[in-house]
Design a protein around this motif. Structure first.
Motif, PDB file in Angstrom:
ATOM      1  N   LEU A 133      36.277  46.943  34.786  1.00 19.00           N
ATOM      2  CA  LEU A 133      36.756  45.562  35.181  1.00 19.00           C
ATOM      3  C   LEU A 133      38.070  45.970  35.575  1.00 19.00           C
ATOM      4  CD1 LEU A 133      36.555  42.772  35.748  1.00 19.00           C
ATOM      5  CD2 LEU A 133      37.004  42.190  33.419  1.00 19.00           C
ATOM      6  N   ILE A 134      38.493  45.241  36.872  1.00 14.60           N
ATOM      7  CA  ILE A 134      40.103  45.745  37.086  1.00 14.60           C
ATOM      8  C   ILE A 134      40.327  44.069  37.681  1.00 14.60           C
ATOM      9  CG2 ILE A 134      39.485  46.323  39.447  1.00 14.60           C
ATOM     10  CD1 ILE A 134      42.235  47.837  39.106  1.00 14.60           C
ATOM     11  N   THR A 135      41.647  43.404  37.256  1.00 15.51           N
ATOM     12  CA  THR A 135      42.032  42.453  37.878  1.00 15.51           C
ATOM     13  C   THR A 135      43.195  42.691  38.642  1.00 15.51           C
ATOM     14  OG1 THR A 135      41.495  41.137  35.733  1.00 15.51           O
ATOM     15  CG2 THR A 135      43.043  40.139  37.106  1.00 15.51           C
ATOM     16  N   VAL A 136      43.459  42.158  39.785  1.00 15.83           N
ATOM     17  CA  VAL A 136      44.567  42.358  40.710  1.00 15.83           C
ATOM     18  C   VAL A 136      45.116  40.869  40.467  1.00 15.83           C
ATOM     19  CG1 VAL A 136      45.198  42.755  43.023  1.00 15.83           C
ATOM     20  CG2 VAL A 136      43.366  43.927  41.979  1.00 15.83           C
ATOM     21  N   ARG A 137      46.710  40.916  40.273  1.00 18.42           N
ATOM     22  CA  ARG A 137      47.294  39.725  39.983  1.00 18.42           C
ATOM     23  C   ARG A 137      48.910  40.016  40.296  1.00 18.42           C
ATOM     24  NH1 ARG A 137      46.090  39.170  33.619  1.00 18.42           N
ATOM     25  NH2 ARG A 137      46.791  41.357  32.957  1.00 18.42           N
ATOM     26  N   ARG A 138      49.458  38.817  40.229  1.00 18.23           N
ATOM     27  CA  ARG A 138      51.166  39.344  40.370  1.00 18.23           C
ATOM     28  C   ARG A 138      51.636  39.972  39.384  1.00 18.23           C
ATOM     29  NH1 ARG A 138      54.316  34.821  40.047  1.00 18.23           N
ATOM     30  NH2 ARG A 138      52.643  33.530  39.236  1.00 18.23           N
ATOM     31  N   PRO A 139      52.264  41.248  39.421  1.00 20.34           N
ATOM     32  CA  PRO A 139      52.706  42.188  38.256  1.00 20.34           C
ATOM     33  C   PRO A 139      53.991  41.692  37.728  1.00 20.34           C
ATOM     34  CG  PRO A 139      53.171  43.024  40.242  1.00 20.34           C
ATOM     35  CD  PRO A 139      52.354  41.794  40.940  1.00 20.34           C
ATOM     36  N   TRP A 140      54.201  42.303  36.600  1.00 16.91           N
ATOM     37  CA  TRP A 140      55.631  42.096  36.121  1.00 16.91           C
ATOM     38  C   TRP A 140      56.616  42.852  36.643  1.00 16.91           C
ATOM     39  CZ3 TRP A 140      58.137  38.657  33.068  1.00 16.91           C
ATOM     40  CH2 TRP A 140      59.239  39.103  32.207  1.00 16.91           C
ATOM     41  N   ARG A 197      46.026  48.423  46.174  1.00 13.89           N
ATOM     42  CA  ARG A 197      45.511  49.724  46.432  1.00 13.89           C
ATOM     43  C   ARG A 197      44.871  50.349  45.020  1.00 13.89           C
ATOM     44  NH1 ARG A 197      50.931  51.706  49.923  1.00 13.89           N
ATOM     45  NH2 ARG A 197      50.165  51.112  52.098  1.00 13.89           N
ATOM     46  N   ARG A 198      45.364  50.051  44.091  1.00 15.71           N
ATOM     47  CA  ARG A 198      44.723  50.355  42.760  1.00 15.71           C
ATOM     48  C   ARG A 198      43.069  50.152  42.934  1.00 15.71           C
ATOM     49  NH1 ARG A 198      46.275  46.294  38.993  1.00 15.71           N
ATOM     50  NH2 ARG A 198      45.235  47.301  37.253  1.00 15.71           N
ATOM     51  N   LEU A 238      43.201  44.686  51.188  1.00 18.19           N
ATOM     52  CA  LEU A 238      42.099  43.917  50.669  1.00 18.19           C
ATOM     53  C   LEU A 238      40.890  44.251  51.563  1.00 18.19           C
ATOM     54  CD1 LEU A 238      40.320  42.625  48.293  1.00 18.19           C
ATOM     55  CD2 LEU A 238      41.455  40.365  49.261  1.00 18.19           C
ATOM     56  N   LEU A 239      41.294  43.741  52.938  1.00 23.50           N
ATOM     57  CA  LEU A 239      40.423  43.814  53.998  1.00 23.50           C
ATOM     58  C   LEU A 239      39.648  45.001  54.020  1.00 23.50           C
ATOM     59  CD1 LEU A 239      38.840  42.217  56.435  1.00 23.50           C
ATOM     60  CD2 LEU A 239      41.005  42.610  57.582  1.00 23.50           C
ATOM     61  N   LYS A 240      40.358  45.888  54.001  1.00 23.01           N
ATOM     62  CA  LYS A 240      39.811  47.340  54.055  1.00 23.01           C
ATOM     63  C   LYS A 240      39.009  47.804  53.259  1.00 23.01           C
ATOM     64  CE  LYS A 240      41.159  52.231  54.670  1.00 23.01           C
ATOM     65  NZ  LYS A 240      42.320  53.256  54.522  1.00 23.01           N
ATOM     66  N   ALA A 241      39.208  47.304  51.801  1.00 23.06           N
ATOM     67  CA  ALA A 241      38.453  47.388  50.525  1.00 23.06           C
ATOM     68  C   ALA A 241      36.915  46.650  50.620  1.00 23.06           C
ATOM     69  CB  ALA A 241      39.101  47.029  49.351  1.00 23.06           C
ATOM     70  N   LEU A 242      37.211  45.379  51.328  1.00 22.00           N
ATOM     71  CA  LEU A 242      35.897  44.662  51.835  1.00 22.00           C
ATOM     72  C   LEU A 242      34.955  45.365  52.513  1.00 22.00           C
ATOM     73  CD1 LEU A 242      37.578  41.154  51.473  1.00 22.00           C
ATOM     74  CD2 LEU A 242      35.902  42.100  49.584  1.00 22.00           C
ATOM     75  N   GLU A 243      35.723  45.954  53.701  1.00 15.22           N
ATOM     76  CA  GLU A 243      34.891  46.610  54.532  1.00 15.22           C
ATOM     77  C   GLU A 243      34.085  47.970  54.185  1.00 15.22           C
ATOM     78  OE1 GLU A 243      38.064  47.049  57.406  1.00 15.22           O
ATOM     79  OE2 GLU A 243      37.484  45.087  58.479  1.00 15.22           O
ATOM     80  N   GLU A 244      34.625  48.309  53.184  1.00 13.95           N
ATOM     81  CA  GLU A 244      33.752  49.580  52.615  1.00 13.95           C
ATOM     82  C   GLU A 244      33.677  49.625  51.219  1.00 13.95           C
ATOM     83  OE1 GLU A 244      36.905  52.669  53.399  1.00 13.95           O
ATOM     84  OE2 GLU A 244      36.849  52.134  55.603  1.00 13.95           O
ATOM     85  N   PRO A 245      32.615  48.568  51.033  1.00 14.22           N
ATOM     86  CA  PRO A 245      32.254  48.322  49.301  1.00 14.22           C
ATOM     87  C   PRO A 245      31.567  49.540  49.069  1.00 14.22           C
ATOM     88  CG  PRO A 245      30.966  47.143  50.797  1.00 14.22           C
ATOM     89  CD  PRO A 245      31.962  47.606  51.816  1.00 14.22           C
ATOM     90  N   PRO A 246      31.680  49.867  47.698  1.00 13.98           N
ATOM     91  CA  PRO A 246      30.874  51.098  47.065  1.00 13.98           C
ATOM     92  C   PRO A 246      29.602  50.310  46.553  1.00 13.98           C
ATOM     93  CG  PRO A 246      32.584  50.344  45.468  1.00 13.98           C
ATOM     94  CD  PRO A 246      32.771  49.335  46.768  1.00 13.98           C
ATOM     95  N   PRO A 247      28.815  51.153  46.293  1.00 20.83           N
ATOM     96  CA  PRO A 247      27.372  50.448  45.750  1.00 20.83           C
ATOM     97  C   PRO A 247      27.687  50.087  44.171  1.00 20.83           C
ATOM     98  CG  PRO A 247      27.028  52.857  46.637  1.00 20.83           C
ATOM     99  CD  PRO A 247      28.463  52.569  46.719  1.00 20.83           C
TER     100      PRO A 247
END
Length: 399
Positions: free
Chosen positions: A118-125, A142-143, A177-186
């Motif tokens: 599980l990874i959370t993407v949010r505004r970093p410190w 990109r993480r 994010l769009l690129k990641a959504l276009e190439e979702p892994p199994p």
């Protein structure tokens, strides 16, 4: 006591719990720690049914006003997928909703922010500026690529990405994010939270299944407030926290929250009700303003280190203006929190188009965002907001 996650790219001695989290409200428990969800049964059922059908969409766009439970539902879905893995296992366990055993390792890992899948993407410190960044930069998104490049802890296991919130991404982050959504892994699952989905790239929206969530009722918010207050722990060595709101104050906060439990908790935890009464008292006197009182309020809310109170102040000023616009449109603004405020709003909205007030609302929102981006003195941002309101009221009065 839940263990703290070690955060990548930080000194190994530093725990994530020592760093402010952009998706956490003060000292209240983080949504990933919530044991149940209130008021969103229909949205939960949509996720549950999709998973149990064996045809789970890889990306969900969870929409609705801020603070209504989107993050709580996202982590609830993440726990369920990570705990059961398949519809068959969930069915064999007799699952009827997205809950998982609270004593399970998955529940504790998600609550601690330490689950490897599980990874959370949010505004970093921003450690240099000693504050949260105002946007989600591209490096944070990109993480996701690195995360999906790692081998899951079990063959066929889900890997879940929670983005909270997509509204805060800059342009480069949105494209990543769009690129990641276009190439979702199994077995990759994106749970994308958005308070204002209309501002997202249409291509991001088109690659997600939209799950619309609704504002909560006042009774539900009052109940959630009481539960959250009871869950706040008092750190050792600190003075005892202030007394919780009375029943009457809790009701007034629930009215101001307008369906958002997040806003209610913010108001309850930071003296927001008293602040709203100060704001309403000043604005009800428009087109005249008590300048000394405005400066005193700006000094209080704009002081260094007072992030929560500053954000609450801006939120309450814009809320009061929104109520004024609704009053001018003949819509219900609810009972007065401050005696006479409804009549003052109706007076200020009468006698002309509401376009000028809408323009002021937009300018305040824009100037606040610009002020944060440029690190402008917060007192000046507050004074500028009151100045714009005074000028608009004077124009309407012909002064």
């Amino acid at each position: 006591m839940l263990s703290a996650r070690r955060t990548p790219m930080l000194p190994r001695s530093m725990r994530e719990t020592e760093i402010p989290e952009s998706d956490r409200l003060g000292e209240f428990p983080h949504p990933r720690m919530a044991t149940h969800l209130t008021g969103q049964a229909e949205a939960e059922k949509a996720l549950f049914d999709a998973f149990m059908s064996g045809r789970m969409q890889h990306a969900w766009l969870m929409t609705g006003p801020k603070g209504i439970g989107k993050a709580t539902l996202a982590y609830r879905m993440a726990r369920f997928a990570l705990h059961y893995g398949t519809p068959e296992k969930a069915r064999a366990a007799g699952a009827t909703d997205l809950s998982v055993p609270e004593d399970s390792s998955v529940f504790h890992q998600v609550a601690a922010g330490s689950h490897p899948n599980l990874i959370t993407v949010r505004r970093p410190w921003d450690d240099k500026a000693k504050k949260l960044k105002t946007v989600i930069p591209v490096d944070e998104v990109r993480r996701i690529g690195h995360f999906f490049g790692l081998t899951a802890s079990e063959r066929g296991a889900w890997r879940v990405v929670v983005i909270d919130s997509a509204d805060e991404m800059n342009a480069n982050a949105a494209n990543a994010l769009l690129k990641a959504l276009e190439e979702p892994p199994p077995n990759g699952l994106f749970l994308v939270l958005s308070h204002q989905p209309g501002r997202l790239l249409p291509t991001i929206r088109s690659r997600c299944r939209t799950l619309r969530m609704t504002p909560l009722g006042e009774d539900e918010i009052a109940t959630l407030m009481a539960e959250a207050e009871a869950a706040v722990e008092e750190p050792a060595g600190r003075k005892k926290k202030a007394a919780p709101p009375s029943e009457d104050e809790r009701r007034q906060i629930a009215q101001l929250a307008e369906g958002s439990a997040g806003r209610a908790l913010t108001l309850a935890g930071g003296g927001g009700l008293a602040l709203y009464k100060d704001v309403s008292g000043l604005l009800s006197g428009l087109p005249r303003l008590d300048i000394a009182a405005v400066h005193a309020l700006a000094d209080k809310a704009g002081r260094k280190g007072g992030d929560d109170q500053y954000e609450t102040m801006i939120d309450l000023v814009t809320l009061w203006l929104q109520k004024l616009i609704r009053a001018g449109a003949g819509l219900d603004t609810g009972p007065d929190i401050v005696a006479g405020e409804g009549a003052a709003m109706a007076r200020l909205a009468a006698g002309g188009s509401l376009d000028r007030w809408v323009e002021v609302w937009e300018k305040i929102v824009h100037s606040t965002a610009r002020g944060e981006a440029l690190n402008t003195d917060r007192k000046l941002v507050i004074l500028n907001a009151f100045s714009m309101l005074e000028a608009a009221a004077s124009e309407r009065a012909g002064a």
